[in-house]
Design a protein around this motif. Structure first.
Motif, PDB file in Angstrom:
ATOM      1  N   GLY A 197       0.786  -1.134  -0.132  1.00 27.45           N
ATOM      2  CA  GLY A 197       0.008   0.141   0.479  1.00 27.45           C
ATOM      3  C   GLY A 197       0.524   1.387  -0.163  1.00 27.45           C
ATOM      4  O   GLY A 197       2.502   1.827  -0.224  1.00 27.45           O
ATOM      5  N   ASP A 198       0.001   2.442  -0.040  1.00 24.08           N
ATOM      6  CA  ASP A 198       1.015   3.575   0.332  1.00 24.08           C
ATOM      7  C   ASP A 198       1.380   4.357   1.627  1.00 24.08           C
ATOM      8  O   ASP A 198       2.285   4.957   1.475  1.00 24.08           O
ATOM      9  CB  ASP A 198      -0.002   4.558  -0.326  1.00 24.08           C
ATOM     10  N   SER A 199       1.207   3.345   2.290  1.00 23.12           N
ATOM     11  CA  SER A 199       1.839   3.260   3.738  1.00 23.12           C
ATOM     12  C   SER A 199       2.345   1.759   3.979  1.00 23.12           C
ATOM     13  O   SER A 199       0.896   0.562   3.557  1.00 23.12           O
ATOM     14  CB  SER A 199       0.761   3.701   4.875  1.00 23.12           C
ATOM     15  N   LEU A 200       2.765   1.330   5.441  1.00 27.16           N
ATOM     16  CA  LEU A 200       3.060   0.268   5.710  1.00 27.16           C
ATOM     17  C   LEU A 200       2.113  -0.069   6.454  1.00 27.16           C
ATOM     18  O   LEU A 200       1.839  -1.595   6.950  1.00 27.16           O
ATOM     19  CB  LEU A 200       3.714  -0.127   6.601  1.00 27.16           C
ATOM     20  N   PHE A 201       0.422   0.388   6.754  1.00 29.07           N
ATOM     21  CA  PHE A 201      -0.596   0.565   7.698  1.00 29.07           C
ATOM     22  C   PHE A 201      -1.758  -0.133   6.909  1.00 29.07           C
ATOM     23  O   PHE A 201      -2.532  -0.638   7.655  1.00 29.07           O
ATOM     24  CB  PHE A 201      -0.670   1.074   8.480  1.00 29.07           C
ATOM     25  N   TRP A 202      -2.219  -0.302   5.571  1.00 30.63           N
ATOM     26  CA  TRP A 202      -2.771  -1.681   4.394  1.00 30.63           C
ATOM     27  C   TRP A 202      -2.063  -1.886   3.524  1.00 30.63           C
ATOM     28  O   TRP A 202      -0.973  -1.395   3.228  1.00 30.63           O
ATOM     29  CB  TRP A 202      -3.900  -0.836   4.840  1.00 30.63           C
ATOM     30  N   SER A 203      -2.012  -3.187   3.348  1.00 30.44           N
ATOM     31  CA  SER A 203      -2.259  -3.287   1.896  1.00 30.44           C
ATOM     32  C   SER A 203      -3.249  -4.273   0.715  1.00 30.44           C
ATOM     33  O   SER A 203      -4.390  -4.322   1.657  1.00 30.44           O
ATOM     34  CB  SER A 203      -1.402  -4.763   2.848  1.00 30.44           C
ATOM     35  N   PRO A 204      -3.423  -3.550  -0.271  1.00 29.93           N
ATOM     36  CA  PRO A 204      -4.437  -4.389  -1.114  1.00 29.93           C
ATOM     37  C   PRO A 204      -4.025  -5.765  -1.241  1.00 29.93           C
ATOM     38  O   PRO A 204      -5.877  -6.096  -1.756  1.00 29.93           O
ATOM     39  CB  PRO A 204      -4.605  -3.033  -2.549  1.00 29.93           C
ATOM     40  N   SER A 205      -3.479  -6.235  -1.023  1.00 31.85           N
ATOM     41  CA  SER A 205      -3.964  -7.942  -1.241  1.00 31.85           C
ATOM     42  C   SER A 205      -3.557  -8.301   0.084  1.00 31.85           C
ATOM     43  O   SER A 205      -4.603  -9.499   0.054  1.00 31.85           O
ATOM     44  CB  SER A 205      -2.344  -8.077  -1.434  1.00 31.85           C
ATOM     45  N   PHE A 206      -4.622  -7.306   1.406  1.00 29.52           N
ATOM     46  CA  PHE A 206      -4.792  -7.609   2.813  1.00 29.52           C
ATOM     47  C   PHE A 206      -5.853  -6.736   3.002  1.00 29.52           C
ATOM     48  O   PHE A 206      -5.427  -6.291   3.616  1.00 29.52           O
ATOM     49  CB  PHE A 206      -3.894  -7.860   3.815  1.00 29.52           C
TER      50      PHE A 206
ATOM     51  N   GLY B 190      -7.621  -4.287   2.089  1.00 30.97           N
ATOM     52  CA  GLY B 190      -7.806  -2.646   2.004  1.00 30.97           C
ATOM     53  C   GLY B 190      -7.744  -2.078   2.843  1.00 30.97           C
ATOM     54  O   GLY B 190      -7.180  -2.503   3.590  1.00 30.97           O
ATOM     55  N   ARG B 191      -7.551  -1.072   2.384  1.00 28.50           N
ATOM     56  CA  ARG B 191      -7.829   0.230   3.817  1.00 28.50           C
ATOM     57  C   ARG B 191      -8.670   0.454   5.342  1.00 28.50           C
ATOM     58  O   ARG B 191      -8.283   0.494   5.987  1.00 28.50           O
ATOM     59  CB  ARG B 191      -7.731   1.453   2.723  1.00 28.50           C
ATOM     60  N   SER B 192      -9.344  -1.107   5.173  1.00 31.64           N
ATOM     61  CA  SER B 192     -10.332  -1.245   6.206  1.00 31.64           C
ATOM     62  C   SER B 192      -9.742  -2.151   7.054  1.00 31.64           C
ATOM     63  O   SER B 192     -10.905  -1.950   8.129  1.00 31.64           O
ATOM     64  CB  SER B 192     -12.202  -1.548   5.601  1.00 31.64           C
ATOM     65  N   SER B 193      -8.505  -2.422   6.106  1.00 31.22           N
ATOM     66  CA  SER B 193      -8.371  -3.767   7.502  1.00 31.22           C
ATOM     67  C   SER B 193      -6.720  -3.431   7.049  1.00 31.22           C
ATOM     68  O   SER B 193      -6.403  -2.865   7.013  1.00 31.22           O
ATOM     69  CB  SER B 193      -8.485  -4.798   6.714  1.00 31.22           C
ATOM     70  N   ARG B 194      -5.885  -4.419   8.315  1.00 34.05           N
ATOM     71  CA  ARG B 194      -5.175  -4.613   8.207  1.00 34.05           C
ATOM     72  C   ARG B 194      -4.354  -6.506   9.211  1.00 34.05           C
ATOM     73  O   ARG B 194      -4.949  -6.519   9.758  1.00 34.05           O
ATOM     74  CB  ARG B 194      -4.223  -2.930  10.084  1.00 34.05           C
ATOM     75  N   TYR B 195      -3.947  -6.652   8.717  1.00 33.64           N
ATOM     76  CA  TYR B 195      -3.125  -7.556   9.422  1.00 33.64           C
ATOM     77  C   TYR B 195      -1.278  -6.871   9.740  1.00 33.64           C
ATOM     78  O   TYR B 195      -0.418  -6.349   9.128  1.00 33.64           O
ATOM     79  CB  TYR B 195      -2.864  -8.673   8.366  1.00 33.64           C
TER      80      TYR B 195
ATOM     81  N   GLY C 202      -5.594  -3.803  22.450  1.00 38.55           N
ATOM     82  CA  GLY C 202      -5.171  -2.617  22.747  1.00 38.55           C
ATOM     83  C   GLY C 202      -4.859  -1.828  21.791  1.00 38.55           C
ATOM     84  O   GLY C 202      -4.516  -0.373  21.807  1.00 38.55           O
ATOM     85  N   LEU C 203      -3.432  -1.813  21.551  1.00 32.40           N
ATOM     86  CA  LEU C 203      -2.198  -1.088  20.094  1.00 32.40           C
ATOM     87  C   LEU C 203      -2.681  -1.285  19.090  1.00 32.40           C
ATOM     88  O   LEU C 203      -1.933  -0.677  18.370  1.00 32.40           O
ATOM     89  CB  LEU C 203      -0.996  -1.440  20.842  1.00 32.40           C
ATOM     90  N   VAL C 204      -3.805  -1.528  18.520  1.00 32.81           N
ATOM     91  CA  VAL C 204      -4.182  -1.785  17.262  1.00 32.81           C
ATOM     92  C   VAL C 204      -5.012  -0.306  17.561  1.00 32.81           C
ATOM     93  O   VAL C 204      -4.995   0.269  17.653  1.00 32.81           O
ATOM     94  CB  VAL C 204      -5.407  -2.864  17.266  1.00 32.81           C
ATOM     95  N   LEU C 205      -3.826   0.537  15.956  1.00 31.57           N
ATOM     96  CA  LEU C 205      -3.907   1.525  15.265  1.00 31.57           C
ATOM     97  C   LEU C 205      -5.037   1.678  15.332  1.00 31.57           C
ATOM     98  O   LEU C 205      -5.445   0.655  14.011  1.00 31.57           O
ATOM     99  CB  LEU C 205      -2.997   2.094  14.438  1.00 31.57           C
ATOM    100  N   ALA C 206      -5.634   2.825  14.682  1.00 34.37           N
ATOM    101  CA  ALA C 206      -7.147   3.308  14.269  1.00 34.37           C
ATOM    102  C   ALA C 206      -6.630   3.059  13.116  1.00 34.37           C
ATOM    103  O   ALA C 206      -6.350   3.739  12.343  1.00 34.37           O
ATOM    104  CB  ALA C 206      -7.535   4.255  14.978  1.00 34.37           C
ATOM    105  N   ILE C 207      -7.969   2.131  12.844  1.00 34.20           N
ATOM    106  CA  ILE C 207      -7.569   2.186  11.256  1.00 34.20           C
ATOM    107  C   ILE C 207      -8.373   2.817  10.211  1.00 34.20           C
ATOM    108  O   ILE C 207      -7.931   3.617   9.151  1.00 34.20           O
ATOM    109  CB  ILE C 207      -9.570   0.534  10.813  1.00 34.20           C
ATOM    110  N   PRO C 208      -9.324   4.138  11.068  1.00 37.32           N
ATOM    111  CA  PRO C 208      -9.231   5.495  10.391  1.00 37.32           C
ATOM    112  C   PRO C 208      -8.237   5.856   9.450  1.00 37.32           C
ATOM    113  O   PRO C 208      -8.657   6.101   8.412  1.00 37.32           O
ATOM    114  CB  PRO C 208     -10.700   5.981  10.447  1.00 37.32           C
ATOM    115  N   PHE C 209      -7.293   6.005   9.974  1.00 37.21           N
ATOM    116  CA  PHE C 209      -6.320   6.422   9.965  1.00 37.21           C
ATOM    117  C   PHE C 209      -5.519   5.803   8.650  1.00 37.21           C
ATOM    118  O   PHE C 209      -4.439   6.578   7.953  1.00 37.21           O
ATOM    119  CB  PHE C 209      -4.688   5.982  10.951  1.00 37.21           C
ATOM    120  N   ASN C 210      -5.990   4.747   7.955  1.00 36.91           N
ATOM    121  CA  ASN C 210      -5.843   4.544   6.696  1.00 36.91           C
ATOM    122  C   ASN C 210      -6.610   5.256   5.658  1.00 36.91           C
ATOM    123  O   ASN C 210      -5.624   5.289   4.748  1.00 36.91           O
ATOM    124  CB  ASN C 210      -6.123   3.180   6.805  1.00 36.91           C
ATOM    125  N   TYR C 211      -7.636   6.106   5.750  1.00 37.26           N
ATOM    126  CA  TYR C 211      -7.447   6.629   4.985  1.00 37.26           C
ATOM    127  C   TYR C 211      -7.481   8.132   4.584  1.00 37.26           C
ATOM    128  O   TYR C 211      -7.680   8.779   4.371  1.00 37.26           O
ATOM    129  CB  TYR C 211      -9.611   6.724   4.976  1.00 37.26           C
TER     130      TYR C 211
END
Length: 415
Positions: free
Chosen positions: A120-129, A131-136, A157-166
């Motif tokens: 992805g354009d950031s390490l915090f999301w990937s189009p292969s896993f 997309g923006r609404s998810s994080r592995y 508790g340490l999962v970064l808020a997914i909306p930051f992917n947008y």
């Protein structure tokens, strides 16, 4: 221990389900934990717990309801795990997250090593896993210990808020512009976690609405087994408190040192840059683990000794061309020069001393290729790549110090 005491010492119950409501931030200092039995049955227990102020009529900071029982499968018990889809290979698909801004914004993040899929354009999301609404995210404890049951709440508790992917400017900007406190956390435990090195959190955002977001989190082991699941609700709150100019002036003066001679105009320029950098944080991704992990304790100790050291070159060349090295800070999306030094390539000690001053006072120094630099190699690196520029990140070493405080001096790097 509490469940064992209630059962007369006839065995310890396992956590089956816990729901936590976070009511207000817990301040520094002492606090009390209260436990209250709500229900006790055959092999089960429901407990209410609160973290409260030590004052007599002090407020509760958070409260939880926990159900305890036995995780071990009962004879004839039904168990179905639906397919969870493809999981990223942490060696071939992933890279380590090493961005200093996340350690500064949320210091507990430094307790784990996180590896996330690339692409992805950031390490915090990937189009292969997802997309923006998810994080592995693969994780292991940074102190080389192994995950136990009590670490599950830490991971979710340490999962970064997914909306930051947008955020178009990247999650690095969003995390500095928004606070994302946890509102509530619900966790279901399915398996006992005993001495596990790696765990994967698979997170999916349902919806962001009216400043609150709920995320489903699954905790998965190397065999693809779901060990726990969670619903994590966070609030996104714009940060309104910014660094004031007097504090910015102190930051810059501390970074330069009391003996550094600078003009008033240069000082005012640095103060303005430091104030602006708080309002507009840089979108910087630091190098991968292999560049970042080179003898961290040695590196930490080396730059502290620079005040006593004198750098000198073994080669002297009269009449050699001078070069200009610039120290730059990202301000309003643009790298601006904060300090320029003209030196003889055979005698770069002035650059090395200034870099050491920045590092001693909490600044990180990096090349244009996002490589972590040290005072003794910074001149060679930026002249070899032709950029003649050293990039600065405020508070980087404050985050590194927090990491180093809990680390052993020698670690196994074969991961």
């Amino acid at each position: 221990m509490y469940s064992r005491d209630l059962s007369g010492g006839h065995g310890t119950l396992d956590p089956l389900h816990i729901h936590v409501e976070y009511l207000r931030p817990v301040p520094q200092g002492a606090f009390h934990v209260t436990l209250e039995k709500l229900h006790a049955g055959t092999g089960s227990l429901v407990v209410k717990t609160e973290i409260i102020s030590p004052e007599t009529d002090g407020p509760a900071f958070c409260m939880a309801i926990a159900r305890l029982g036995k995780l071990q499968m009962a004879p004839g018990g039904l168990s179905i795990q639906p397919a969870i889809g493809g999981l990223p290979n942490r060696v071939t698909d992933c890279a380590r997250q090493t961005n200093a801004l996340f350690y500064v914004a949320n210091p507990p993040v430094s307790s784990i090593r996180a590896y996330l899929p690339k692409g992805g354009d950031s390490l915090f999301w990937s189009p292969s896993f997802g997309g923006r609404s998810s994080r592995y995210q693969w994780a292991k404890l940074d102190n080389e210990q192994l995950f136990q049951q009590e670490h599950i709440l830490l991971l979710v508790g340490l999962v970064l808020a997914i909306p930051f992917n947008y955020e178009e400017r990247g999650p690095e900007v969003a995390v500095m512009e928004y606070d994302s406190p946890t509102v509530s956390l619900t966790v279901n435990f399915y398996e006992k976690v005993k001495a596990v090195e790696w765990l994967l959190t698979k997170t999916h955002m349902k919806r962001l609405h009216n400043g609150q977001c709920d995320m489903d989190v699954q905790v998965i082991d190397d065999d693809g087994k779901i060990l726990a699941s969670s619903t994590h609700v966070v609030a996104l709150i714009p940060k309104t408190k910014r660094l004031k100019k007097p504090n910015a002036r102190k930051l810059v003066r501390d970074a330069l040192g009391p003996d550094e001679e600078a003009s008033d105009a240069a000082d005012d320029q640095l103060v303005e840059a430091a104030s602006s950098s708080v309002d507009s944080q840089p979108h910087i991704r630091l190098p991968e683990a292999e560049n970042e992990e080179r003898e961290e304790h040695e590196e930490h100790e080396e730059y502290e000794e620079y005040e006593e050291q004198e750098f000198s070159s073994q080669i002297s060349s009269q009449g050699a061309e001078t070069v200009c090295i610039e120290f730059k800070l990202l301000v309003d999306g643009e790298w601006r020069t904060q300090h320029s030094l003209v030196v003889d390539p055979a005698e770069p000690s002035a650059v090395q001393r200034l870099a050491a001053k920045y590092m001693r006072n909490g600044m990180g120094i990096f090349s244009s290729k996002n490589q972590v630099l040290r005072p003794q190699n910074c001149f060679a690196r930026v002249t070899e790549d032709g950029t003649m520029a050293i990039h600065l990140i405020p508070e980087w070493n404050a985050a590194k110090d927090r990491e180093l405080a809990g680390r052993p001096r020698k670690r196994n790097r074969a991961h």
